[in-house]
Design an enzyme around this catalytic site. Structure first.
Site, mmCIF file in Angstrom:
data_model
loop_
_atom_site.group_PDB
_atom_site.id
_atom_site.type_symbol
_atom_site.label_atom_id
_atom_site.label_comp_id
_atom_site.label_asym_id
_atom_site.label_seq_id
_atom_site.Cartn_x
_atom_site.Cartn_y
_atom_site.Cartn_z
ATOM 1 N N SER A 41 10.771 1.393 -5.289
ATOM 2 C CA SER A 41 9.795 1.424 -4.198
ATOM 3 C C SER A 41 9.852 2.818 -3.603
ATOM 4 O O SER A 41 10.907 3.243 -3.128
ATOM 5 C CB SER A 41 10.113 0.388 -3.128
ATOM 6 O OG SER A 41 9.297 0.594 -1.989
ATOM 7 N N ARG A 42 8.722 3.536 -3.651
ATOM 8 C CA ARG A 42 8.741 4.919 -3.155
ATOM 9 C C ARG A 42 8.672 4.975 -1.631
ATOM 10 O O ARG A 42 8.778 6.047 -1.054
ATOM 11 C CB ARG A 42 7.603 5.717 -3.809
ATOM 12 C CG ARG A 42 7.797 5.836 -5.301
ATOM 13 C CD ARG A 42 6.821 6.786 -5.983
ATOM 14 N NE ARG A 42 7.003 6.683 -7.424
ATOM 15 C CZ ARG A 42 6.208 6.039 -8.250
ATOM 16 N NH1 ARG A 42 5.142 5.440 -7.774
ATOM 17 N NH2 ARG A 42 6.448 5.990 -9.541
ATOM 18 N N VAL A 43 8.471 3.835 -1.003
ATOM 19 C CA VAL A 43 8.556 3.776 0.458
ATOM 20 C C VAL A 43 10.001 3.503 0.859
ATOM 21 O O VAL A 43 10.518 4.061 1.812
ATOM 22 C CB VAL A 43 7.602 2.697 1.014
ATOM 23 C CG1 VAL A 43 7.833 2.491 2.500
ATOM 24 C CG2 VAL A 43 6.163 3.084 0.757
ATOM 25 N N ASP A 63 2.742 3.174 -5.342
ATOM 26 C CA ASP A 63 3.916 3.694 -4.621
ATOM 27 C C ASP A 63 5.203 3.048 -5.119
ATOM 28 O O ASP A 63 6.168 2.907 -4.369
ATOM 29 C CB ASP A 63 3.779 3.414 -3.115
ATOM 30 C CG ASP A 63 2.468 3.926 -2.559
ATOM 31 O OD1 ASP A 63 2.121 5.073 -2.852
ATOM 32 O OD2 ASP A 63 1.783 3.174 -1.851
#
Length: 518
Positions: free
Chosen positions: A380-382, A355
């Site tokens: 950070s894909r969050v 992620d």
């Protein structure tokens, strides 16, 4: 024709015998070498089933008793007439003609609370000299990952104590964030600092940490264990080690053992942080095993299922829904690159599974930037969903400012020819870099990070030379400890900068700047 009928009847009789409960299917070792064994028989063996090598079939009772522990193998190739397995232990104990028995069980490891604070091998055996470990249960080393319905959104921060990460590349509990970079750029240091920083978390929400050392020097693992012991972090940490001297089978299995132990705690509703250091070495060990098992090699001689190897491991990281107990397992896999090449086979595989990634760059490391995170290549894909509101409030525009600074760095040698706007951006970038720099093994609680970053982005440090920022930050923290310690507690409990504590913060920073000028 009659002969054919007799043969069919005999086959049917043999099949009926093999499924009877009071019989045990056995095979015989035909060839053994390089940790791989070829077994004739065992036609009913399952993939990843544990096989027991019966040493009494070729040794005397005294010799068998004198050997330490039972010897097992793991079935990996199910062929028409034979089964090929990897030996989980000392391959010199296996000889041609030895009897091999099915156990009927898939490979599992012992798990439980007693493993916290210990150093174990991938089979769950202690290697720290502190005696045997009593286990609560066993857990399959491989298990299907939790489905989408069983998961909850990743929205709770996992603070690493590293300003550059918590501000720019936030990690959430249940996330998979790759740490990638060349050898000697500080990848392990980032991971170990994240473990040490959990001391700053309240005990009831503190995650259990699992550090998996794959193919590392034993001296390095011992040094890490000593550091964690010294800081008090071993109280909530387990180390699983498969050193460079261990068989390739152990290096291949070590990350799965870490995931199995983590899942045991996650299923109980607890938070877990698992570090795989590093998956490049696991991939090499798996390539070695696959070539010995005569599997067809593909790109860079890796087997065709090398992507599946890492995806089925990292998919097990999750944040579970409240109905499933609400536990989480956060994965920080580490991948080593060659000359910064993140487009190589294994790096691109793992980047696509995770992620987000933090890319540590050798050039930045050599310039003295610590940690040497390349802001442009890291993501950070969050994102801010896993940040406290206080950090969101102060870190919003840092990434853009730093990215612009990196672009303009090339012009720094021509500083005399720069226009005022560009010179100001370079100055801002230098100050932000100075604020985000920090020593290794010195993680900082998030409320202290917020104060430092707030001071930097709101111009309180603009009157000081950029090269003095690191020293100035230490003095700033000391000043707040002496004069305004309550502000830290306020940010920690509120988790945001309110109008009230912002007013106090501004007044305190003005007083600090005045004291430094005088």
């Amino acid at each position: 024709m009659a002969d054919k009928t007799v043969i069919e009847r005999l086959k049917q009789e043999i099949q009926n015998l093999s499924v009877q409960k009071d019989t045990q299917e056995v095979g015989v070792v035909r060839t053994v070498g390089d940790g791989i064994v070829e077994i004739e028989g065992l036609s009913g063996a399952a993939m990843a089933e544990m096989l027991y090598f019966d040493e009494s079939s070729i040794s005397s009772v005294e010799e068998t008793i004198s050997r330490e522990g039972k010897l097992y193998g793991l079935a990996l190739n199910l062929e028409e007439d034979t089964v090929k397995a990897i030996i989980l232990g000392d391959s010199s104990r296996v000889q041609e003609g030895m009897v091999v028995k099915r156990t009927g069980n898939l490979l599992s490891i012992p798990v439980g609370e007693n493993f916290i604070g210990r150093i174990i091998n991938p089979l769950g055996d202690p290697v720290d000299g502190k005696g045997p470990i009593a286990s609560e249960a066993t857990h399959p080393i491989e298990r299907e990952a939790s489905g989408v319905i069983d998961r909850a959104p990743v929205d709770t921060p996992l603070h690493t104590g590293i300003k550059a990460i918590d501000a720019l590349i936030p990690i959430g509990r249940g996330q998979r964030e790759l740490i990638i970079g060349d050898r000697g750029t500080g990848k392990t240091t980032v991971a170990i600092d994240a473990i040490i920083n959990q001391l700053n978390e309240p005990e009831e929400t503190r995650p259990i940490c699992i550090y998996v050392a794959i193919g590392q020097k034993e001296s390095k693992t011992a040094r890490i264990a000593g550091l964690l012991e010294e800081r008090g972090a071993m109280a909530y940490t387990t180390i699983i080690t498969a050193p460079a001297s261990a068989p390739a089978a152990f290096q291949f299995l070590a990350p799965y053992a870490g995931a199995a132990l983590g899942e045991h705690f996650m299923d109980k509703g607890r938070d877990v942080l698992v570090i795989y250091d590093d998956l490049s070495k696991q991939a090499v060990a798996y390539r070695q095993l696959s070539l010995l098992l005569r599997r067809p090699p593909g790109r860079e001689a890796y087997p065709g299922d090398i992507f599946y190897l890492h995806s089925r491991l990292l998919e097990r990281a999750a944040k579970l829904s409240p109905e499933k107990g609400g536990g989480s397992m956060t994965a920080l896999p580490i991948i080593e690159t060659q000359e910064g090449d993140i487009s190589a086979y294994i790096p691109t595989n793992v980047i696509s599974i995770t992620d987000g990634q933090m890319f540590l760059e050798a050039d930045l490391f050599n310039k003295g930037t610590r940690p040497a995170i390349n802001v442009g290549s890291s993501v950070s894909r969050v994102g801010s969903a896993a940040q406290t509101k206080a950090m969101k409030q102060v870190a919003g525009r840092i990434k853009l400012d730093l990215a612009q600074f990196r672009e303009l760095e090339a012009f720094m040698q021509f500083a005399s020819d720069l226009d005022a706007e560009t010179a100001k951006r370079i100055d801002t970038g230098k100050r932000l870099t100075g604020v985000l720099n920090q020593d290794k093994n010195a993680p900082i609680p998030f409320e202290r990070q917020v104060v430092s970053i707030y001071a930097a982005i709101n111009g309180f440090l603009d009157e000081f030379p950029p090269e003095e920022i690191s020293t100035l930050e230490e003095k700033l923290q000391g000043f707040f400890d002496r004069e305004h310690k309550a502000i830290f507690e306020s940010i920690r409990t509120e988790k945001k900068i309110t109008e009230e504590n912002e007013a106090v913060l501004k007044t305190a920073l003005e007083a600090f700047v005045s004291s430094m000028k005088s």
